[in-house]
Design a protein around this motif. Structure first.
Motif, short mmCIF file in Angstrom:
data_model
loop_
_atom_site.label_atom_id
_atom_site.label_comp_id
_atom_site.label_asym_id
_atom_site.label_seq_id
_atom_site.Cartn_x
_atom_site.Cartn_y
_atom_site.Cartn_z
N MET A 1 -9.58 5.27 -2.06
CA MET A 1 -8.17 5.66 -1.94
C MET A 1 -7.71 5.37 -0.52
N SER A 2 -6.43 5.09 -0.35
CA SER A 2 -5.99 4.77 1.00
C SER A 2 -4.60 5.34 1.22
N GLY A 3 -4.09 5.15 2.46
CA GLY A 3 -2.71 5.52 2.77
C GLY A 3 -2.51 7.02 2.84
N GLU A 4 -1.36 7.47 2.35
CA GLU A 4 -0.92 8.84 2.62
C GLU A 4 -1.82 9.91 2.01
N ARG A 5 -2.61 9.55 0.99
CA ARG A 5 -3.40 10.57 0.32
C ARG A 5 -4.83 10.66 0.86
N ARG A 6 -5.10 9.91 1.90
CA ARG A 6 -6.44 9.86 2.46
C ARG A 6 -6.95 11.26 2.81
N GLY A 7 -6.04 12.12 3.40
CA GLY A 7 -6.44 13.47 3.76
C GLY A 7 -6.93 14.26 2.56
N ASN A 131 -9.89 7.13 -6.45
CA ASN A 131 -8.61 6.43 -6.33
C ASN A 131 -7.55 7.19 -7.12
N ALA A 132 -6.30 7.04 -6.72
CA ALA A 132 -5.21 7.60 -7.53
C ALA A 132 -4.16 6.52 -7.74
N TRP A 133 -3.47 6.62 -8.88
CA TRP A 133 -2.44 5.63 -9.21
C TRP A 133 -1.45 6.25 -10.18
N ASP A 134 -0.47 5.45 -10.58
CA ASP A 134 0.52 5.97 -11.51
C ASP A 134 0.11 5.75 -12.96
N GLY A 135 -1.11 5.35 -13.16
CA GLY A 135 -1.63 5.13 -14.51
C GLY A 135 -2.42 6.33 -14.99
#
Ligand code: ADP
Ligand code: MG
Length: 320
Positions: A1-7, A131-135
């Motif tokens: 996972m990357s970006g804003e949700r890394r925390g 990972n997270a996504w809109d799926g």
């Protein structure tokens, strides 16, 4: 996972580490937290490696089943594949694609289920990818195992005259959600490997007609003659039959996800295990392997008919 949700991801992995074992499990040199895990598979024998992916809407329904049940199943189906090789499951890694809106609660529920199944079989969860996504939720488990001292049981060793067995009643696994609660036959497979040296073995994930079909094809294009009355029918298949009008026998032959083992045993060994069945395992004798391809059923009155594999095939569009 990357970006804003890394925390959030780091917190989650921290939580996974905190709820994990205080001491490193047997064979784990380095567990969750580094770029790779380091594990010590047994020095004798070979490593077994398997992976299975479950997708929301295909193998489960997250909204109905809940994340914990999904984790439990995802680990269970992989352990069942190791059982089908008469192996000992040891180390797992898990890759998840989480639905973003409910990512953390889903990941935690999933992890609880994964761990509950892993603990039952002394499997160590040594890493993963989050990972997270809109799926929708997708979860993939990869499992490492040891071959047993009795050797691995491939699909390809059946011979005409070998006896076909299954380790439990079949059919109707969807009816009461039993497909979410696999009972991997690890112990049973080891008992059978020692007592009966199966010439071929497979776990019943796609359905008996398909999975026995895999043994027949992999063993060089053989067939099987089964006694219709000998197919053990699960009570769920009987109840589902009342709901959908499909016969209990058809459910037992073609439904998937029973996760029992189907095995073939050469005739003398089969006679021996039938005369003195090993403790701790159910053995139902279904019939024999034949040279002529195809699966044929025989009724008590002598009537015979051929059955086609009707189990699940993702690329053929199969039944849900
Ligand atoms: P990298 O970027 O080097 O692949 P990550 O930041 O993805 O590492 O993961 C950090 C650590 O957490 C790794 O040891 C990884 O195996 C573990 N991990 C990540 N996600 C999970 C998960 N869902 N379950 C268990 N371990 C996980
Ligand atoms: Mg890295």
């Amino acid at each position: 996972m990357s970006g804003e949700r890394r925390g959030g991801e780091f917190e989650l992995i921290d939580w996974i580490r905190r709820v994990g074992p205080a001491e490193p499990p047997d064979g784990v040199i380095l567990g969750i937290g580094d770029d790779c895990a380091i594990v010590d598979l047994s020095s004798e024998g070979f490593a077994l490696v398997t992976t299975d992916m479950l997708m929301d809407g295909r193998h489960f329904r997250l909204a109905d089943d809940g994340a914990e049940a999904v984790g439990y199943k995802a680990m269970g189906v992989n352990i069942s594949d190791v059982a089908a090789m008469a192996g000992v499951p040891r180390f797992a890694v898990v890759a998840v694609a989480l639905p973003r809106a409910i990512a953390v609660e889903t990941a935690q529920g999933l992890h609880k289920g994964l761990k509950r199944m892993a603990d039952r079989f002394e499997v160590a969860l040594v890493g993963g990818d989050t990972n997270a996504w809109d799926g929708p939720l997708v979860v993939s488990v990869t499992l490492l195992g040891d071959t047993s001292p009795f050797g691995a049981a491939p699909r390809s060793g059946a011979k005409p005259g070998d006896v076909v067995f299954v380790t439990g009643p079949l059919g109707g696994s969807l009816f009461r959600g039993r497909h979410l609660r696999p009972e991997p036959r690890v112990k049973e497979a080891l008992i059978l490997a020692e007592a009966a040296s199966p010439s071929a073995m497979i776990d019943l994930s796609d359905g008996l007609s398909s999975d026995l079909g895999h043994i027949l094809v992999e063993s060089g294009g053989l067939g099987a003659e089964l006694d219709a009355d000998a197919i053990p029918i699960h009570p769920d298949a009987v109840d589902q039959s009342q709901a959908d009008g499909i016969s209990p026998l058809d459910h037992a032959l073609h439904d998937g996800e029973d996760f029992e083992l189907c095995l073939t045993v050469e005739p003398e060994l089969a006679a021996k295990v039938m005369a003195s069945p090993p403790a701790g395992v159910q053995l139902h004798r279904l019939g024999v392997i034949a040279a002529e391809p195809g699966i044929r059923l025989r009724a008590a009155d002598g009537r015979t008919w051929a059955i086609e594999p009707k189990g699940f095939d993702h690329l053929a569009g199969g039944n849900p």
